[in-house]
Design a protein around this motif. Structure first.
Motif, PDB file in Angstrom:
ATOM      1  N   THR A  73       0.832  -1.207   0.000  1.00 48.87           N
ATOM      2  CA  THR A  73       0.000   0.000   0.000  1.00 48.87           C
ATOM      3  C   THR A  73       0.861   1.249   0.000  1.00 48.87           C
ATOM      4  O   THR A  73       0.530   2.252  -0.642  1.00 48.87           O
ATOM      5  N   THR A 132       2.180   1.716  -3.629  1.00 42.56           N
ATOM      6  CA  THR A 132       1.124   2.232  -4.523  1.00 42.56           C
ATOM      7  C   THR A 132       0.741   3.642  -4.142  1.00 42.56           C
ATOM      8  O   THR A 132       0.375   4.456  -5.009  1.00 42.56           O
ATOM      9  N   TYR A 141       3.495   6.011  -5.683  1.00 38.51           N
ATOM     10  CA  TYR A 141       3.391   6.183  -7.131  1.00 38.51           C
ATOM     11  C   TYR A 141       2.003   6.630  -7.584  1.00 38.51           C
ATOM     12  O   TYR A 141       1.777   6.834  -8.771  1.00 38.51           O
ATOM     13  N   GLY A 142       1.136   6.785  -6.624  1.00 39.32           N
ATOM     14  CA  GLY A 142      -0.176   7.292  -6.997  1.00 39.32           C
ATOM     15  C   GLY A 142      -0.360   8.763  -6.683  1.00 39.32           C
ATOM     16  O   GLY A 142      -1.468   9.294  -6.801  1.00 39.32           O
ATOM     17  N   TYR A 176       6.260   0.342 -14.689  1.00 35.59           N
ATOM     18  CA  TYR A 176       5.107  -0.391 -14.150  1.00 35.59           C
ATOM     19  C   TYR A 176       5.439  -1.847 -13.837  1.00 35.59           C
ATOM     20  O   TYR A 176       5.205  -2.311 -12.710  1.00 35.59           O
ATOM     21  N   MET A 198       6.930  -5.380  -5.784  1.00 37.89           N
ATOM     22  CA  MET A 198       5.861  -5.670  -4.828  1.00 37.89           C
ATOM     23  C   MET A 198       5.728  -7.179  -4.609  1.00 37.89           C
ATOM     24  O   MET A 198       5.533  -7.635  -3.473  1.00 37.89           O
TER      25      MET A 198
END
Length: 318
Positions: free
Chosen positions: A272, A275, A278-279, A294, A301
């Motif tokens: 989490t 992500t 990178y979010g 990607y 991960m």
């Protein structure tokens, strides 16, 4: 219905109630059994047998505690038998026993297994009746205690089944079964304790119709009742143990579920975080422009998740 059994010189007869001589002459021993008597038959307790009004009242009035009443010429014992044991339900029935110098009168509103068994024994061996009313009373009480014991042994098997279920399939219905069983055993224990106290009182106070041999046999009956009480005490302790086992099993299963959920949550935390980073959609993030960004992040991960799983297994946490 009234059944009569008259032992004369070790010969058993069944004279009709209308021709009965009461009390029987010396050398004869009489047993009269009242089973589900009508009002007219119950009236014979007063008209023919000349029993005291209070003794007759004890016989015809149901649902009393076990008791002993001494009327000098005879005594009365009110006891309780297990009439029916079906689908793990117990139905009790009262049995009143009047004992005199050379006679025994039993009175009960329902058909009883103990009376039937004793009747068959007397027909095969009249000596059971010839030996005297005190020994005959002991024989009858032995049948009562044996029937209690047989039912209690069924409960033992039931407890073993519930213990197995507590280990394999601990469902909420199991606790209801344990509570029901505990209430039933407690009720039986109370009745048996009262009946034992009645017999102890009879021996301690004594009676002119109870011989030394009769006292010994009554003590044997007390021992049988005591054995029933001891088994019940053990069963009650076993029920408490099954309750604890059920709670431990439920707790362990809950802990297992929480442990799995905790492992999943722990593994998801770094994933989490990645992500989340990178979010954020910043304009200057070199990895976002890379054609391999990607898949590299996914591989990273997966490596993190695999490493954490291996670590947890090594520690025997999963």
């Amino acid at each position: 219905m009234i059944k009569t059994y008259l032992c004369i010189n070790n010969t058993l007869e069944s004279p009709p109630i209308e021709k009965l001589v009461f009390p029987p002459p010396e050398g004869q021993v009489l047993w009269v059994d009242f089973e589900s008597p009508t009002e007219e038959e119950s009236a014979l307790l007063t008209s023919l047998f000349q029993f005291d009004a209070s003794a007759v009242h004890v016989c015809v009035e149901p649902y009393k505690c076990p008791m002993l009443e001494d009327y000098h010429d005879y005594f009365l014992i009110a006891t309780h038998c297990i009439k029916e044991f079906k689908e793990r339900r117990v139905k009790f029935a009262e049995l009143d026993i009047l004992v005199g110098k050379n006679y025994v009168v039993t009175f009960h509103d329902e058909k009883l297994k103990e009376i039937d068994e004793l009747s068959n024994r007397v027909k095969k061996d009249p000596d059971i009746l010839r030996r005297g009313p005190d020994l005959f009373l002991s024989e009858l009480l032995d049948f009562v205690a044996t029937n209690y014991l047989n039912v209690i042994l069924h409960f033992d098997r039931w407890i073993n089944e519930l213990e197995e279920k507590a280990l394999t399939t601990p469902v909420p219905e199991l606790m209801a079964s344990l509570s029901s069983l505990r209430r039933l055993l407690t009720r039986i224990r109370r009745i048996v304790l009262q009946q034992s106290d009645v017999l102890r009182t009879l021996i301690l106070e004594g009676h002119i119709f109870i011989s030394k041999k009769g006292e010994r046999h009554l003590r044997d009956a007390i021992n049988h009742f005591s054995r029933v009480i001891n088994i019940i005490e053990s069963d009650l302790e076993a029920i408490s143990g099954v309750r604890e086992l059920y709670m431990i099993t439920i707790s362990n299963r809950t802990n297992e579920v929480i442990k799995v959920l905790t492992v999943i949550a722990t593994i998801m935390m770094p994933l989490t975080l990645i992500t989340g980073i990178y979010g954020m959609n910043f304009q200057y993030m070199p990895e976002l422009q890379s054609p391999y960004g990607y898949p590299l992040v996914l591989v990273m991960m997966a490596i993190i998740a695999g490493a954490m799983l291996s670590y947890f297994k090594k520690k025997h946490w999963i």
